[in-house]
Motif scaffolding. Structure first.
Motif, short mmCIF file in Angstrom:
data_model
loop_
_atom_site.label_atom_id
_atom_site.label_comp_id
_atom_site.label_asym_id
_atom_site.label_seq_id
_atom_site.Cartn_x
_atom_site.Cartn_y
_atom_site.Cartn_z
N ARG A 23 1.71 -3.80 0.35
CA ARG A 23 0.85 -3.95 -0.82
C ARG A 23 0.06 -2.68 -1.05
O ARG A 23 -0.21 -2.28 -2.16
N ARG A 26 2.08 -0.05 -2.95
CA ARG A 26 2.34 -0.44 -4.32
C ARG A 26 1.09 -0.31 -5.19
O ARG A 26 1.16 -0.09 -6.37
N ALA A 27 -0.07 -0.47 -4.58
CA ALA A 27 -1.31 -0.46 -5.35
C ALA A 27 -1.91 0.93 -5.48
O ALA A 27 -2.89 1.11 -6.20
N SER A 211 5.36 -9.33 -5.60
CA SER A 211 4.01 -8.84 -5.92
C SER A 211 3.05 -10.00 -6.15
O SER A 211 1.89 -9.79 -6.47
N ARG A 232 2.34 -3.44 -8.63
CA ARG A 232 3.36 -3.57 -7.60
C ARG A 232 4.67 -4.10 -8.16
O ARG A 232 5.72 -4.02 -7.53
N ARG A 245 8.71 1.07 -12.68
CA ARG A 245 7.36 0.65 -12.34
C ARG A 245 6.32 1.65 -12.84
O ARG A 245 5.24 1.27 -13.28
#
Length: 366
Positions: A23, A26-27, A211, A232, A245
């Motif tokens: 996480r 992705r953040a 996500s 994410r 993304r």
């Protein structure tokens, strides 16, 4: 060891990954765009409670670390800022992944503010872009780190910290970075909440179990945790890769800027809370390393709205030798950097063949 850690971040045209992403990584892009909220807060009241806010800031001396062997410092009124989202998993960030004793930068954007500060161009550099990384100095060891051909872009920060990341961008672009801003993920998540959330409108449903985001078509106000889920999201946008993304993330950033521009009408207590959170979230170059300097810089940018910012991805293609990586399109990338150096708009022709500007990922959020 550092190369092995960096190699876990992969782009795959099929949308599949060899290792489940954390996480935290992705953040990171949201953290990097703490700049957006910080800029507006700065123009509105960052100077309030100077001593407390000043104590929140962390700074690194990029100029001293890099010396004089850099691109020419062109003083034409424009500014170029490298904005990074750090991948450190120590401290409060440990909740988003295992602390492996180092940090990576999985999000990087060159923000070019045009002369007059009425418009800006933002170039996202995919973390898995293969570049020629110059020789750097390790920010922990202080020892020289050899340069490398076909190195992933995000390894620059891993092996040499902020100064090496700046040096790598300057080598790629031929543009001297006037400033550096790095944003802590956990702090920025709090900033989104302090802003009262970010309103987005989705043109179609987003349902991404990885996500943990499930949004119906329509308008939503996302809190910090939901915003992290949005950035994410990969499987349900574009071709399932990090390039798709990035398009989604760029649309979210524009929504964030719109939300941040409303803070000027809030009461002083809430403004202070936002400023307190924002200053705790960032590390800057030493030229911005005080509230006074940061406020002055931010005040000069506060007139920029979402419609004044053009966001693109560095022109790239999937690497024929490794579909998990991308390589810059040489001529098209040159057009992008030439435009920024000339303080001119990025030509549309530079983006026509780029894998980073294809697909429908950029049409989902508005």
């Amino acid at each position: 060891m550092s190369g092995q850690r960096g190699s876990t971040s992969r782009i795959r045209a099929t949308g599949r990954r060899r290792r489940k992403p954390s996480r935290r990584r992705r953040a990171a892009v949201v953290a990097a765009w703490g700049l957006a909220g910080l800029v507006v807060v700065g123009g509105s009241g960052l100077g309030y409670a100077y001593f407390h806010l000043n104590g929140n800031l962390k700074a690194v001396d990029i100029n001293n670390a890099l010396g004089k062997n850099r691109p020419e410092n062109v003083d034409n009124g424009s500014e170029d800022i490298l904005v990074l989202g750090s991948d450190s998993r120590s401290g409060a960030n440990a909740a988003y992944g295992e602390d492996q004793g180092g940090a990576r930068s999985d999000t990087a954007m060159v923000v070019h503010v045009n002369k007059g500060h009425k418009s800006a161009s933002v170039v996202s550099i995919p973390r898995d872009t293969l570049v020629t990384r110059p020789e750097c100095t390790g920010d922990v060891s202080g020892e020289p780190v050899a340069g490398q051909e076909r190195a992933m872009f995000n390894t620059a920060y891993e092996v040499g910290g902020p100064a090496c990341a700046v040096k790598t961008v300057e080598a790629m672009s031929g543009i001297r970075m006037d400033h550096y801003i790095e944003v802590d993920f956990t702090g920025f998540k709090k900033l989104v909440d302090k802003l009262g959330g970010v309103e987005i409108t989705t043109s179609r449903a987003i349902d991404d179990p990885k996500s943990h985001l499930d949004l119906a078509p329509g308008t939503h106000t996302l809190n910090g945790e939901q915003a992290l889920g949005l950035v994410r999201t990969r499987k349900s946008v574009g071709d399932g890769s990090d390039l798709g993304r990035i398009q989604l993330q760029q649309d979210f950033i524009k929504a964030l800027i719109k939300q941040a521009t409303s803070v000027g009408v809030l009461d002083g207590t809430k403004l202070y809370g936002i400023a307190d959170t924002a200053t705790k979230a960032v590390t800057t170059d030493s030229d911005l390393g005080s509230v006074t300097r940061l406020a002055s810089f931010a005040t000069g940018l506060k007139g920029l709205g979402a419609d004044d910012v053009r966001m693109v991805t560095l022109p790239v293609r999937y690497d024929p030798a490794d579909p998990n990586r991308v390589v810059p399109l040489e001529e098209e990338s040159k057009q992008v950097w030439t435009a920024l150096r000339a303080d001119a708009p990025i030509p549309a022709s530079a983006l026509e063949e780029s894998a980073g500007d294809k697909g429908d990922a950029g049409q989902i959020v508005r």
